[in-house]
Design a protein around this motif. Structure first.
Motif, PDB file in Angstrom:
ATOM      1  N   GLN A  23       0.361  -1.406   0.288  1.00  0.00           N
ATOM      2  CA  GLN A  23       0.202   0.145  -0.194  1.00  0.00           C
ATOM      3  C   GLN A  23       0.454   0.934  -0.009  1.00  0.00           C
ATOM      4  O   GLN A  23       0.112   2.362  -0.238  1.00  0.00           O
ATOM      5  N   ASP A  24       2.191   1.413   0.587  1.00  0.00           N
ATOM      6  CA  ASP A  24       2.563   2.205   0.245  1.00  0.00           C
ATOM      7  C   ASP A  24       3.784   2.749  -1.102  1.00  0.00           C
ATOM      8  O   ASP A  24       4.525   3.125  -1.286  1.00  0.00           O
ATOM      9  N   ILE A  25       3.493   1.056  -1.918  1.00  0.00           N
ATOM     10  CA  ILE A  25       4.638   1.314  -3.750  1.00  0.00           C
ATOM     11  C   ILE A  25       3.029   1.766  -4.755  1.00  0.00           C
ATOM     12  O   ILE A  25       2.718   0.640  -4.659  1.00  0.00           O
ATOM     13  N   PRO A  26       3.415   2.623  -5.486  1.00  0.00           N
ATOM     14  CA  PRO A  26       2.228   3.137  -6.000  1.00  0.00           C
ATOM     15  C   PRO A  26       3.054   1.709  -7.180  1.00  0.00           C
ATOM     16  O   PRO A  26       4.005   1.359  -7.926  1.00  0.00           O
ATOM     17  N   VAL A  27       1.681   2.318  -7.913  1.00  0.00           N
ATOM     18  CA  VAL A  27       1.899   0.781  -9.141  1.00  0.00           C
ATOM     19  C   VAL A  27       2.479   1.381 -11.087  1.00  0.00           C
ATOM     20  O   VAL A  27       2.510   2.838 -10.376  1.00  0.00           O
ATOM     21  N   ARG A  28       2.790   0.782 -11.357  1.00  0.00           N
ATOM     22  CA  ARG A  28       3.143   1.076 -13.101  1.00  0.00           C
ATOM     23  C   ARG A  28       2.933   0.524 -13.620  1.00  0.00           C
ATOM     24  O   ARG A  28       2.396  -0.638 -13.796  1.00  0.00           O
ATOM     25  N   THR A  29       2.334   1.503 -15.111  1.00  0.00           N
ATOM     26  CA  THR A  29       2.330   0.355 -16.458  1.00  0.00           C
ATOM     27  C   THR A  29       3.017   0.328 -17.243  1.00  0.00           C
ATOM     28  O   THR A  29       4.301   0.935 -17.474  1.00  0.00           O
ATOM     29  N   GLY A  30       2.806  -0.889 -17.943  1.00  0.00           N
ATOM     30  CA  GLY A  30       4.174  -1.044 -18.829  1.00  0.00           C
ATOM     31  C   GLY A  30       3.422  -1.616 -20.549  1.00  0.00           C
ATOM     32  O   GLY A  30       1.888  -2.063 -20.652  1.00  0.00           O
ATOM     33  N   THR A  31       4.093  -2.229 -21.341  1.00  0.00           N
ATOM     34  CA  THR A  31       3.412  -2.531 -22.972  1.00  0.00           C
ATOM     35  C   THR A  31       2.964  -4.471 -22.039  1.00  0.00           C
ATOM     36  O   THR A  31       2.238  -4.011 -23.146  1.00  0.00           O
ATOM     37  N   ASP A  32       2.589  -4.330 -20.833  1.00  0.00           N
ATOM     38  CA  ASP A  32       2.103  -5.827 -20.898  1.00  0.00           C
ATOM     39  C   ASP A  32       0.661  -5.376 -20.266  1.00  0.00           C
ATOM     40  O   ASP A  32       0.053  -6.626 -19.813  1.00  0.00           O
ATOM     41  N   THR A  33       0.401  -3.956 -19.870  1.00  0.00           N
ATOM     42  CA  THR A  33      -0.711  -3.408 -19.084  1.00  0.00           C
ATOM     43  C   THR A  33      -1.300  -4.486 -20.365  1.00  0.00           C
ATOM     44  O   THR A  33      -2.131  -3.560 -21.104  1.00  0.00           O
ATOM     45  N   LEU A  34      -2.387  -4.776 -19.747  1.00  0.00           N
ATOM     46  CA  LEU A  34      -4.209  -5.483 -20.569  1.00  0.00           C
ATOM     47  C   LEU A  34      -5.110  -4.088 -19.935  1.00  0.00           C
ATOM     48  O   LEU A  34      -5.985  -3.566 -21.211  1.00  0.00           O
ATOM     49  N   PHE A  35      -5.000  -3.488 -18.670  1.00  0.00           N
ATOM     50  CA  PHE A  35      -6.497  -3.165 -18.539  1.00  0.00           C
ATOM     51  C   PHE A  35      -5.591  -2.013 -16.980  1.00  0.00           C
ATOM     52  O   PHE A  35      -5.105  -2.601 -16.428  1.00  0.00           O
ATOM     53  N   TYR A  36      -6.288  -0.369 -17.155  1.00  0.00           N
ATOM     54  CA  TYR A  36      -5.095  -0.512 -16.130  1.00  0.00           C
ATOM     55  C   TYR A  36      -6.828   1.213 -15.584  1.00  0.00           C
ATOM     56  O   TYR A  36      -6.938   1.845 -16.683  1.00  0.00           O
TER      57      TYR A  36
END
Length: 288
Positions: A23-36
């Motif tokens: 809960q203290d570490i934000p998420v990141r998106t990338g080329t393998d992201t299908l949905f965000y």
């Protein structure tokens, strides 16, 4: 827009320690992201989500779902309770709101899903959520197959029925639905509970599903485990669901409360009247 850092909760299994939480570490998106979706817009993105309305009722739940900005809306600042912005699912006391299938409903709430908009097979699905305190609240984050139930499977990534020290996970499929044997409780470490921000996720492959909380592996179901009971129902596409139910079968099984509502004690009715029936979702992610 929320910042994306190089580290993501998916790496927690490598870096986790007692002082580092997802809960203290934000998420990141990338080329393998299908949905965000980080719910940073002024309202729910209808291109990504469907909203369930009053023609739907299951599990003897004591609320009816409505498509309303009273039950489903985005928040920011102080209303987001520790994050930049979030989606709010909120239940309200609304006596005799509607009669459906011979039932009068005194509560309204929200339910959304990605059916036919975002379907996925295998990968990681995750959501960062903050849940309310109160016996009989029944929020869930889960996935269903696009066909008939239980033949096309159900993955309960997170279910909570009002005991703040644990959440449940489960798989349902042919010959292992309803009171499924493929079920587990995860009890939070001392100092944590469901009212904190937590990441609930699955890692889904052709031969197993790993359930995780904040990157901690909490339960694993393998294909042979499921096939001991029936067909493996997890080689087909699924869609995600987020909802806040009140009372009904699972809360009643846990708390045994019959009145004033099935699975909902009077103390929780007061919490709902006070505006405390709130589920916050910081983000939802699907990755290959």
């Amino acid at each position: 827009m929320k910042q994306f850092f190089l580290k993501t909760f998916l790496a927690l299994t490598l870096i986790f320690s007692g002082n580092i939480y997802a809960q203290d570490i934000p998420v990141r998106t990338g080329t393998d992201t299908l949905f965000y979706d980080d719910f940073s817009g002024s309202s729910l993105n209808r291109e990504k989500w469907n909203v369930i309305g009053t023609d739907f009722w299951v599990n003897n739940e004591q609320q009816i779902y409505v498509d309303s900005t009273a039950t489903i809306y985005t928040v920011d600042g102080a209303d987001a309770k520790g994050v930049e912005n979030a989606l709010m699912l909120k239940a309200h006391y609304s006596p005799n709101y509607i009669t459906f299938r011979g039932n009068n409903f005194d509560f309204i709430s929200g339910r959304i899903d990605t059916r036919d908009k975002v379907m996925f097979t295998y990968g990681t699905a995750a959501a960062r959520m903050k849940l309310p305190k109160g016996s009989g609240f029944w929020p869930a984050f889960w996935a269903l197959g696009g066909g008939s139930w239980p033949e096309t499977g159900e993955i309960d990534i997170m279910e909570y029925v009002g005991e703040t020290d644990w959440i449940g996970v489960a798989l349902h499929g042919p010959e292992y639905s309803g009171e499924t044997p493929l079920v587990n409780k995860y009890f939070f470490p001392e100092g944590e509970d469901v009212t904190d921000w937590h990441v609930y996720s699955i890692d889904w492959t052709p031969d197993k599903i790993d359930f995780k909380v904040d990157g901690r592996l909490t339960y694993r179901v393998t294909k042979p485990m499921a096939e001991h009971y029936g067909n493996w129902a997890f080689d087909n596409s699924k869609f995600l669901i987020l909802n806040l139910a009140l009372g009904g079968a699972y809360p009643y099984k846990t708390n045994g409360v019959e009145k004033p509502y099935n699975g909902i004690p009077a103390s929780t009715v007061e919490l709902i009247k006070e505006g405390k029936a709130e589920v916050l979702i910081d983000w939802v992610l699907i990755r290959k």
